[in-house]
Every structure is written in C-alpha cells, then in structure tokens.
Design a protein around this motif. Structure first.
Motif, PDB file in Angstrom:
ATOM      1  N   THR B 279       0.899  -0.697 -32.712  1.00  0.00           N
ATOM      2  CA  THR B 279       0.537  -0.484 -34.127  1.00  0.00           C
ATOM      3  C   THR B 279      -0.769  -0.961 -34.483  1.00  0.00           C
ATOM      4  N   THR B 280      -1.299  -2.298 -34.299  1.00  0.00           N
ATOM      5  CA  THR B 280      -2.470  -2.595 -34.574  1.00  0.00           C
ATOM      6  C   THR B 280      -3.494  -1.810 -34.448  1.00  0.00           C
ATOM      7  N   VAL B 281      -3.401  -1.107 -33.073  1.00  0.00           N
ATOM      8  CA  VAL B 281      -4.859  -0.483 -32.468  1.00  0.00           C
ATOM      9  C   VAL B 281      -4.565   1.024 -33.287  1.00  0.00           C
ATOM     10  N   TYR B 282      -3.098   1.384 -33.316  1.00  0.00           N
ATOM     11  CA  TYR B 282      -3.054   2.733 -33.620  1.00  0.00           C
ATOM     12  C   TYR B 282      -3.540   2.779 -35.231  1.00  0.00           C
ATOM     13  N   ASP B 283      -3.282   2.020 -36.087  1.00  0.00           N
ATOM     14  CA  ASP B 283      -3.591   1.764 -37.547  1.00  0.00           C
ATOM     15  C   ASP B 283      -5.256   2.250 -37.714  1.00  0.00           C
ATOM     16  N   ARG B 284      -6.059   1.783 -36.582  1.00  0.00           N
ATOM     17  CA  ARG B 284      -7.378   1.889 -36.564  1.00  0.00           C
ATOM     18  C   ARG B 284      -7.810   3.537 -36.108  1.00  0.00           C
ATOM     19  N   TRP B 285      -7.218   3.739 -34.999  1.00  0.00           N
ATOM     20  CA  TRP B 285      -7.690   5.046 -34.308  1.00  0.00           C
ATOM     21  C   TRP B 285      -7.283   6.221 -35.084  1.00  0.00           C
ATOM     22  N   LYS B 286      -5.937   6.076 -35.743  1.00  0.00           N
ATOM     23  CA  LYS B 286      -5.339   6.955 -36.523  1.00  0.00           C
ATOM     24  C   LYS B 286      -6.236   7.691 -37.386  1.00  0.00           C
ATOM     25  N   ILE B 287      -6.979   6.986 -38.256  1.00  0.00           N
ATOM     26  CA  ILE B 287      -8.085   7.406 -39.125  1.00  0.00           C
ATOM     27  C   ILE B 287      -9.079   8.455 -38.447  1.00  0.00           C
ATOM     28  N   ILE B 288      -9.519   8.057 -37.351  1.00  0.00           N
ATOM     29  CA  ILE B 288     -10.654   9.021 -36.444  1.00  0.00           C
ATOM     30  C   ILE B 288      -9.849  10.212 -36.350  1.00  0.00           C
ATOM     31  N   VAL B 289      -8.838  10.087 -35.617  1.00  0.00           N
ATOM     32  CA  VAL B 289      -7.960  11.398 -35.129  1.00  0.00           C
ATOM     33  C   VAL B 289      -7.744  12.287 -36.249  1.00  0.00           C
ATOM     34  N   TYR B 290      -7.293  11.743 -37.586  1.00  0.00           N
ATOM     35  CA  TYR B 290      -6.771  12.275 -38.604  1.00  0.00           C
ATOM     36  C   TYR B 290      -7.871  13.338 -39.114  1.00  0.00           C
ATOM     37  N   PHE B 291      -9.007  12.594 -39.197  1.00  0.00           N
ATOM     38  CA  PHE B 291     -10.189  13.445 -39.712  1.00  0.00           C
ATOM     39  C   PHE B 291     -10.907  14.335 -38.650  1.00  0.00           C
ATOM     40  N   VAL B 292     -10.570  14.009 -37.760  1.00  0.00           N
ATOM     41  CA  VAL B 292     -11.235  14.995 -36.689  1.00  0.00           C
ATOM     42  C   VAL B 292     -10.106  16.398 -36.603  1.00  0.00           C
ATOM     43  N   ALA B 293      -8.750  16.151 -36.596  1.00  0.00           N
ATOM     44  CA  ALA B 293      -7.926  17.078 -36.700  1.00  0.00           C
ATOM     45  C   ALA B 293      -8.180  17.965 -37.976  1.00  0.00           C
ATOM     46  N   ILE B 294      -8.430  17.402 -39.185  1.00  0.00           N
ATOM     47  CA  ILE B 294      -8.721  18.156 -40.305  1.00  0.00           C
ATOM     48  C   ILE B 294      -9.916  18.890 -40.190  1.00  0.00           C
ATOM     49  N   ALA B 295     -11.101  18.143 -39.763  1.00  0.00           N
ATOM     50  CA  ALA B 295     -12.268  18.866 -39.606  1.00  0.00           C
ATOM     51  C   ALA B 295     -12.195  19.980 -38.718  1.00  0.00           C
ATOM     52  N   SER B 296     -11.541  20.022 -37.525  1.00  0.00           N
ATOM     53  CA  SER B 296     -11.400  21.105 -36.441  1.00  0.00           C
ATOM     54  C   SER B 296     -10.730  22.368 -37.189  1.00  0.00           C
ATOM     55  N   MET B 297      -9.613  22.030 -37.995  1.00  0.00           N
ATOM     56  CA  MET B 297      -8.816  23.137 -38.631  1.00  0.00           C
ATOM     57  C   MET B 297      -9.821  23.983 -39.638  1.00  0.00           C
ATOM     58  N   VAL B 298     -10.328  22.927 -40.464  1.00  0.00           N
ATOM     59  CA  VAL B 298     -11.471  23.726 -41.364  1.00  0.00           C
ATOM     60  C   VAL B 298     -12.653  24.558 -40.677  1.00  0.00           C
ATOM     61  N   VAL B 299     -13.283  23.658 -39.842  1.00  0.00           N
ATOM     62  CA  VAL B 299     -14.571  24.252 -39.212  1.00  0.00           C
ATOM     63  C   VAL B 299     -14.157  25.656 -38.506  1.00  0.00           C
ATOM     64  N   GLY B 300     -13.283  25.559 -37.630  1.00  0.00           N
ATOM     65  CA  GLY B 300     -12.594  26.578 -36.542  1.00  0.00           C
ATOM     66  C   GLY B 300     -12.396  27.836 -37.377  1.00  0.00           C
ATOM     67  N   ASN B 301     -11.496  27.651 -38.642  1.00  0.00           N
ATOM     68  CA  ASN B 301     -11.158  28.738 -39.142  1.00  0.00           C
ATOM     69  C   ASN B 301     -12.189  29.433 -40.033  1.00  0.00           C
ATOM     70  N   VAL B 302     -12.956  28.477 -40.726  1.00  0.00           N
ATOM     71  CA  VAL B 302     -13.873  29.125 -41.595  1.00  0.00           C
ATOM     72  C   VAL B 302     -15.003  29.837 -41.096  1.00  0.00           C
ATOM     73  N   ALA B 303     -15.585  29.099 -39.949  1.00  0.00           N
ATOM     74  CA  ALA B 303     -16.590  29.660 -39.037  1.00  0.00           C
ATOM     75  C   ALA B 303     -16.207  31.023 -38.365  1.00  0.00           C
ATOM     76  N   ALA B 304     -14.945  31.195 -38.027  1.00  0.00           N
ATOM     77  CA  ALA B 304     -14.416  32.596 -37.302  1.00  0.00           C
ATOM     78  C   ALA B 304     -14.351  33.551 -38.273  1.00  0.00           C
ATOM     79  N   LEU B 305     -14.442  33.350 -39.735  1.00  0.00           N
ATOM     80  CA  LEU B 305     -14.483  34.304 -40.542  1.00  0.00           C
ATOM     81  C   LEU B 305     -15.824  35.359 -40.301  1.00  0.00           C
TER      82      LEU B 305
END
Lengths: 103, 502
Positions: B279-305
């Motif tokens: 839990t204690t470690v997860y609370d920290r890395w969660k933030i990074i993975v969260y933003f990388v996930a959103i960034a990938s969805m946005v960048v990938g789909n928008v650039a593909a246009l």
C-alpha cells in the motif's frame, strides 16, 4: 577503505556519471558519441550495483554488474555494425540527418 | 497477507521442465542458424517451416505446462516463475510468432530480403519475450529484455539497402539503449534499498519496511517504470514508435508491435501489481502510472488523427492501446489484471490481422502503407478489405469484436476500483479514435477517380489467407464467446507469482 563511509560518495559519483551520459545522449549528434554516452550510463549503473553489493555484503550486486558488462558488449556489436552500415550508404554521421520519415 | 518467499534450494534437473517452452524455442533458434548454412536460396521457405515446427513444439509444451502448473512455483532458486500467468503470455507470443512466420516468406521474397537469419532472429526475440513473461528476478528481467531488444534492433534494420530501415534500427537502438540505462538504474536502486533482486524477496522486504518509504527506493521504482514504459511505448516515452514501425520491414513491425508489448506488459504486471503492490509504495507509484496512462490515451489517439501512413497510424494506435492496458495496472486488483490479459489477447489477434493486411499487400520493393494505396481496395480484393475493416472496427472498440470487450473490461475494472475519471478519459479518447479508424475503412470502399493511380496489389498467398482467416475468426471469437478467453485469463491470474501481495 571503509565501504560504509565511502558509500554516499560512490552513489553520488555514479549519479553524476549517469547524468553526464544521459545529457550526452540528448545533446550530442554523432551516433558513435551517443553510443559512448549510453555505455557511460550503463557503467555508472555498474558502480551502483557493485557499491551496494559491498555495502550490503551480498553477491547479487557483483553478479548483476557482470551481466550488465556482457549485455553492453553485445549491444556494442550490433550498434557499431548498424552505424557502419549507415556510413557505407554514404550518409553523414549525424543523428539529426536521420529524419527520412518525419519529412 | 504476507508475501511468500520460496525457499532457496540448489537448482535440480527437474527445474528445466519449468522453462521447457523457452528451451525448445532457443534450441530452434540455434538449429536454424546451422540449417541456414546448408539451405540454398531457393529453399529458404523450408527455414520458415522449420521455425514453425519449433514454435509448435514450444506451444505444445506450454499447453502441457498449463495443466502441469496447477501449483505454481519458482524454478532456479526463485528466478523464474512457473505459473499459468507466464504460460498464458507464452501462448499469445507463440501464436503471434507463428502467424508472423506464415506471412513472412512471401513478403521477404517480394522485397528481396529473404535471408535465413531472419527466422533465427525472430525465434531469438520470441525466446527473450517468453523468458520475460516468466522472469521473477530483476536480473532475469533485464537479460530477457536485452535478448529480445538486440534481436529486434537487427530485425528492424533488416532491409539493408533502404535508408528508412536503417533510420528505424538506429533510432530503436539508441533510444532503446538509453531506456535500458534508466531501467538498470532503477533496478540497481531497488536492489540496493531492499537488498534483493528476486521479486518475492523484494515484496517481503517492502512489507517488513512498514510505512517508511525511502526516497531512493521510489526513485528506483520510477526509473524502472520509465524503462518498461519505453518497451510498451507509452507516452511520453513513445517517440520512437511511429518511426520504427514505419521504417522496419512490415513483417517485422507486425511481430514487434504485438509481441514486445505483450511481454513487457507481462513483466510490468508482475513487478508493479504483484511485487510493488504494498500500500505505502503503491500510493506513490500510482500517480506516475495514472498520468502515463492518460497521456498515452490522449497522445496516441490525437496524433493518429493526422497520419497518412497506415503503419504510422497503427503505431499511434498502439500507443493509445498501451494507455488502455495500463488502466488494468493502475487499479491494482485481480480484476484489473484479468482485464489487461484479455486486452492483450484481443490486441494481439487484431493488430496482427491489421498489419498482416499491409504485409500481404506489399508490392515489389515497396511497402503499400500510404492511405492512397488503400483507396478502392474493396473493389479489387473484397475479402481482404472486409478483414481489414473488421480489424479496424475492433481497434475502434465496436461490438461484436474483440476490441469492444477488451475496452469494456478495463473500464469496468477502473470503475470497480473507484477510478471513474480514468474510465471517462478512456471512453472519451476511444470516441476520438473511431474517427481515424473509420476514415481508413471508408477509403477502402471509395472508388478511385480517373486521375488517381491504380495500385497493383499483390495476390494473397494461401498462408496469407490462412492468417487473415485465423485473426478474423479470433477477433470475432473474443468478441462473441467472451467467457471462453475470460475463463482462461482468470485461471492465469489465479496463482500468479509472487503471491500474497494483493
């Protein structure tokens, strides 16, 4: 030499070398120099592994460093072959010229 | 629950049964190197057949292992996990490899690239990926990643006379080496702060550490994630993807776009969800993975246009898909893992199909990957166009295809874990993606006007047709008979090693 006292210094040295390597990859344009910078990064990591291994009195760090050395050598073989290939096609050795696809 | 540390025992001969699929494939790789020396130019197709036999044998031992690995355990003193999770990933990799081997000979012949090394390198890379799927020690993870990467560096530069191919190989090599540096630094710090390189022992050390989290450890975890994010081509570590996918020979792109991602996700799930899930470690890395996930969805789909090459389009689409699969990692739940596994299976079958169409259509000496070269395909090659449309619909997430349920499950996992914003980002970006997938599909059904060039698409060989039929059927099966693969994915998640963290 006292491993415990030297330890923060060794870690700092490794971080410093790693940063130089990373910076070099980002700003140097000659692929061979970029490649050397990558090697510098890998060897900085080796310092971390070896000094942690000494600090923790465990062999895993030392063994890991050997693995890194072997893999880095294999990567160099492929890397230099590729660079030679690009050179033989009569290209300038400059990573900025590799922009065929973004044109 | 406490993390379970396997007892340290001297490796015994029986341990080899735990890595049998990998051993068989590695044997095939070495044998192919030898066979290449005694095979004449005209008979290179036989090398493909031999590689297929090795893959089939490895697949057979994977299936046997599935029934044998009822009680998951580690072999070779805890450095390799013999569990159904690894075997599930093995199966995806082996099926993908077999499909690529089937479409390769025709493509390589047409492009004048038919060298025997191709097949050994494909098997070497596949071996690395399978080892990565089962690796449960940082050292084995590193070695497996390098085994697959080095083979892929050579493969992406396989078209020796083509500047595009060199450029792809060079970019992949330099950026791959760069990412390896980060990956290794991360591993070194994790090893230093926990004192172990084996995942089960790292998990136990983190649990014993309680609530105090060392900043160096967190730095290590972040760097390790950067290294792996490069391999799954998640934004912002994705810049190499479109160029390498476009420049590499299409059959190689087919192979690496799918298998690398599957293998890297396997180790990402094993390391982040099941080792660093404390839990204690997860609370920290969660933030990074969260933003990388959103960034990938946005960048990938928008650039593909705004792409005009199908290979690049699929590259960007792959970046977006990585974002969706990451949702299953962020949520840190068994449901998330099963959803990710389902997504990986769906992604493999759909993407291989879509790239296979481009591979099969390739002309003599040039790839047919520009949008223009697809115009009017449906009137000359109706079945191929229909298959391509099916794959594009699946990538866009339309029912009743594999892509629909894959997306549905990861979004459901996000909502189940109270991560509703993540699901909303996913749904919004999928809506954008529909636009560019349909654009390509419509193009195939548009009749070319008189002033537009008419392309001479190659005939589909028997093997190529078989690949399209298999992937097409797979796309539909994963979209209709959902429980079939879901049950297998559930069994794969159950008993994953290291045990006891979540």
């Amino acid at each position: 030499m006292n491993a415990t006292n030297d330890f923060p210094f060794l870690l700092g040295l490794a971080a410093f070398l790693f940063s130089i390597g990373a910076l070099g990859v980002l700003i140097r344009r000659n692929p061979i120099v970029v490649f050397m910078c990558i090697e510098l990064m890998l060897n900085a990591v080796n310092i971390v592994f070896v000094s942690y291994g000494r600090y923790l009195n465990s062999e895993e760090g030392q063994v890991f460093a050997f693995m890194v050395i072997v893999v880095a050598a294999a990567e160099v073989v492929v890397g230099l072959a590729l660079i030679t290939q690009v050179f033989r096609l009569g290209r300038e050795l400059d990573v900025d010229d590799l922009d065929e696809m973004s044109k | 629950m406490l993390a379970v540390i396997p007892p340290l025992v001297t490796p015994s001969g029986v341990d080899i049964l735990g890595i049998l699929p990998e051993v068989i494939l590695a044997g095939g790789f070495v044998a192919l190197l030898m066979l290449d020396l005694v095979t004449s130019q005209a008979h290179r197709g036989r090398l493909a057949a031999f590689a297929l036999v090795a893959v089939a044998a490895s697949f057979g031992s994977t299936v046997w292992g599935w029934f044998d690995a009822g009680t998951p355990h580690t072999v070779y003193s805890g450095s390799f996990a013999y569990d159904r999770f690894g075997l599930f990933i093995n199966a995806i990799i082996l099926i993908s490899t077999a499909l690529v081997l089937m479409i390769s000979p025709q493509y390589l012949n047409r492009r004048g690239l038919h060298y025997g090394e191709y097949y050994s390198l494909i098997l070497a890379a596949a071996t690395g990926m399978m080892i990565l799927a089962g690796a449960s020690s940082l050292m084995v993870i590193f070695l497996a990643i390098e085994l697959l990467s080095i083979a892929l560096y050579i493969l992406s530069g396989f078209s020796r006379t083509e500047p595009r191919s060199h450029e792809a190989a060079m970019k992949y090599l330099l950026l791959g080496g760069f990412a390896s540096g980060f990956l290794l630094f991360g591993m070194a710090l994790i090893y230093g702060e926990t004192g172990h390189t084996q995942l089960a022992q790292i998990a136990a050390a983190l649990q014993n550490a309680g609530n105090s989290v060392d900043p160096l450890l967190m730095a290590g975890i972040a760097l390790l994630f950067v290294g792996l994010a490069f391999k799954i081509s998640a934004a912002p570590f994705h810049t190499w993807t479109p160029d390498v996918y476009q420049g590499a020979p299409t059959s190689v792109t087919t192979f690496m776009s799918v298998t690398t991602k599957v293998a890297a996700f396997a180790t990402l799930i094993r390391v982040f969800t099941y080792t660093l899930g404390e839990t204690t470690v997860y609370d920290r890395w969660k933030i990074i993975v969260y933003f990388v996930a959103i960034a990938s969805m946005v960048v990938g789909n928008v650039a593909a246009l705004r792409q005009n090459s199908v290979k690049r389009l699929l590259g960007y689409s792959g970046i977006a898909q990585a974002g969706y699969i990451l949702i299953g990692v962020v949520v840190l739940s068994p449901l998330g893992t099963i959803a990710s596994l389902y997504y990986l299976a769906a992604y493999a079958v759909t993407n291989i199909g879509a790239f296979a169409v481009i591979t099969i259509m390739a002309g003599r000496g040039e790839d047919m990957d520009s949008y223009d070269s697809l115009r009017g395909l449906a009137f000359r090659r109706p079945y191929v166009a229909a298959a391509m449309s099916l794959f594009l619909l699946s990538l866009g997430g339309f029912p009743p295809t594999a892509g629909f349920f894959a997306k549905f499950f990861v979004f459901a996992a996000a909502i189940h874990a109270n991560q509703v914003p993540l699901a909303l980002w996913g749904i919004a970006t999928s809506a954008v993606s529909v636009f560019y997938y349909l654009r390509v599909a419509l193009l195939m059904y548009t009749r070319p006007t008189a002033d537009q060039p008419v392309y001479n698409w190659s005939r589909t060989s028997f093997a190529g047709g078989a690949v399209l039929v298999f992937t097409g059927a797979g796309t539909l099966v994963l979209g209709i008979f959902v429980t079939l693969v879901w049950t297998i994915a559930m069994a794969a998640q159950h008993g994953i090693l290291p045990a006891g963290v979540i």
